[in-house]
Design an enzyme around this catalytic site. Structure first.
Site, PDB file in Angstrom:
ATOM      1  CG  LEU A   1      -2.057  -1.076   1.284  1.00 56.99           C
ATOM      2  CD1 LEU A   1      -1.648  -2.184   2.057  1.00 56.99           C
ATOM      3  CD2 LEU A   1      -3.405  -0.456   1.910  1.00 56.99           C
TER       4      LEU A   1
ATOM      5  CD  GLU B   1       5.031  10.607  -1.862  1.00 55.24           C
ATOM      6  OE1 GLU B   1       3.957  11.725  -1.706  1.00 55.24           O
ATOM      7  OE2 GLU B   1       5.555  10.604  -0.946  1.00 55.24           O
TER       8      GLU B   1
ATOM      9  CB  THR C   1      -6.216   4.129  -7.452  1.00 51.91           C
ATOM     10  OG1 THR C   1      -7.104   5.235  -7.880  1.00 51.91           O
ATOM     11  CG2 THR C   1      -4.761   4.364  -8.330  1.00 51.91           C
ATOM     12  CG  ASP C   2     -11.395   4.451  -9.003  1.00 54.72           C
ATOM     13  OD1 ASP C   2     -10.489   5.206  -8.672  1.00 54.72           O
ATOM     14  OD2 ASP C   2     -12.436   4.710  -8.869  1.00 54.72           O
ATOM     15  CD  GLU C   3      -7.454   8.999  -8.551  1.00 52.86           C
ATOM     16  OE1 GLU C   3      -6.767   9.745  -9.103  1.00 52.86           O
ATOM     17  OE2 GLU C   3      -7.749   9.147  -7.408  1.00 52.86           O
TER      18      GLU C   3
ATOM     19  CE1 TYR D   1      -1.807   7.542  -6.179  1.00 57.32           C
ATOM     20  CE2 TYR D   1      -3.739   8.226  -7.125  1.00 57.32           C
ATOM     21  CZ  TYR D   1      -3.106   7.355  -6.380  1.00 57.32           C
ATOM     22  OH  TYR D   1      -3.742   6.470  -5.789  1.00 57.32           O
TER      23      TYR D   1
ATOM     24  CE  LYS E   1      -1.430   3.021  -6.654  1.00 60.09           C
ATOM     25  NZ  LYS E   1      -1.050   1.992  -5.467  1.00 60.09           N
TER      26      LYS E   1
ATOM     27  N   PRO F   1     -13.242  24.568  -0.121  1.00 61.82           N
ATOM     28  CG  PRO F   1     -11.089  23.863  -0.209  1.00 61.82           C
ATOM     29  CD  PRO F   1     -12.174  24.046   0.694  1.00 61.82           C
TER      30      PRO F   1
END
Ligand code: NAD
Ligand code: TYD
Length: 347
Positions: free
Chosen positions: A88, A91, A132-134, A157, A161, A212
């Site tokens: 895991l 960054e 990650t799904d990103e 990022y 990944k 924000p």
């Protein structure tokens, strides 16, 4: 059909002092018999206070080390006779990757390669890459990511990944090294560092500061309570088919502005605190996960609804104001010195 169940004896959890890692360690100590060795460099995102509740447990050990140091990874795996790795350490913040991408490649790509090599050299039998799904990119108003969706990362990022996932997959195909990859949607819950959207908004709301919201606030994320992610990780590690990818999702799509409104309602603060600010560069519009594979193969489903999970999370931050205060003031970084003496670099 899932493979026969695999029961690790000594599991190395990299990034175990971070948000998901520490929740996973609590899960492992409470719900399994596995011995847990946490390996963490204690970057700004790593906090030993997250592990304080298990610090004295006989099945828990902590190693301060950096995954960018391959020789150290081999030493740790040998010394602790590690037979499985849940990786895991990363960054993990998109906004930081926009302003400083290099460390994302060093930790997320080269660090993962180091771990793969060390694990293979020392005879590790399962390597779980927590992804990650990103990596799938961005969706329009319809459709969901499945495990066969082509990778199309948009931020430094997610690019780092995706590169890591490719290396993990290459180790399976090239060396038949028994790897597993999960790709999960956005997590929230206890111990999340308040740079991420949900804890940041809770913290600001509590202090009557502006909340924000990037762009028009209509970007969609599929939220999963972190405890459900932890049970999915254990399921994949022990019952997943080596060489496979499993998507993990919450089936809880919300626009950012919906999430922020709900936080304000739970904290009891007015909606006028919502402040629309400049959009994030390259901001992915929508993520949504098709988690039918993990449901049908491993019987995993989320158990906590978004409304319940968000209420629990707001209550957790209310009840752990000291934890939040230490993070915001940077005090938590002294915790290591109190526990272990001089902090110093991990490598
Ligand atoms: P986090 O930033 O809270 O924690 C990361 C941990 O890794 C920290 O404890 C940090 O000290 C450690 N770390 C960083 N660089 C290191 C290095 N070079 N060597 C050793 N340790 C190092 O992240 P998180 O949100 O808990 O995410 C954990 C993993 O799950 C990441 O791989 C992330 O990509 C993935 N993930 C996160 C989400 C999410 O919503 N947060 C969703 C899907 C997947
Ligand atoms: P984040 O928690 O950074 O997760 P990710 O970018 O990995 O999905 O952000 C979640 C969503 O919230 C994302 O669409 C960006 C948005 N966001 C804001 O609107 N304001 C903020 O201050 C932050 C940190 C995020």
């Amino acid at each position: 059909m899932s493979a026969d169940s695999y029961q690790p004896k000594r599991l190395l959890v990299t990034g175990g002092a971070g948000f998901i890692g520490s929740n996973f360690v609590h899960y492992l100590i409470e719900s399994t018999d596995v011995e847990v060795v946490v390996l963490d460099a204690l970057t700004y995102a790593g906090n030993l206070a997250n592990l304080a509740p298990v610090a004295e447990h006989p099945r828990y050990a902590f190693v301060h080390a950096d995954i960018r140091d391959k020789a150290k990874m081999i030493e740790v795996m040998r010394t602790h006779r590690i037979d499985a790795v849940a990786h895991l350490a990363a960054e993990s913040h998109v906004d930081r990757s926009i302003t400083g991408p290099a460390v994302f490649v060093e930790t997320n790509v080269l660090g993962t390669l180091n771990l793969l090599q060390a694990a293979r050299e020392t005879g590790v039998q399962r390597f779980l890459q927590v992804g990650t799904d990103e990596v799938y990119g961005s969706l329009g108003p319809t459709g969901r990511f499945s495990e066969t969706t082509p990778l199309d990362p948009h931020s430094p990022y997610s690019a780092s990944k995706a590169a890591a996932d490719h290396l993990v997959s290459a180790f399976w195909h090239t060396y038949e090294f028994p790897t597993l990859i999960t790709r999960c949607s956005n997590n929230y819950g206890p111990y999340q560092f308040p740079e991420k959207m949900i804890p940041l908004m809770i913290n600001n709301a509590r202090q009557d500061k502006p909340l924000p919201v990037y762009g028009d606030g209509l970007n969609v994320r599929d939220w999963l309570y972190v405890h459900d992610h932890c049970s999915a990780l254990w399921g994949v590690l022990t019952r997943g088919r080596p060489g496979s990818v499993y998507n993990i999702g919450g089936d809880s799509e919300r626009t950012n502005v919906e999430v922020v409104r709900e936080i304000l309602r739970l904290v009891g603060k007015p909606e006028r605190l919502i402040t629309f600010v400049a959009d994030r560069p390259g901001h992915d519009r929508r993520y949504a996960i098709d988690a039918s594979k993990i449901a049908s193969e491993l019987g995993w489903r989320p158990t906590v609804t978004f409304e319940e999970g968000l209420a629990r999370t707001v209550a957790w931050y209310r009840d752990h104001a000291d934890w939040l205060e230490q993070i915001v003031s940077g005090e938590y970084q002294k915790y290591y010195e109190q526990m272990y003496g001089q902090r110093g670099a991990a490598r």
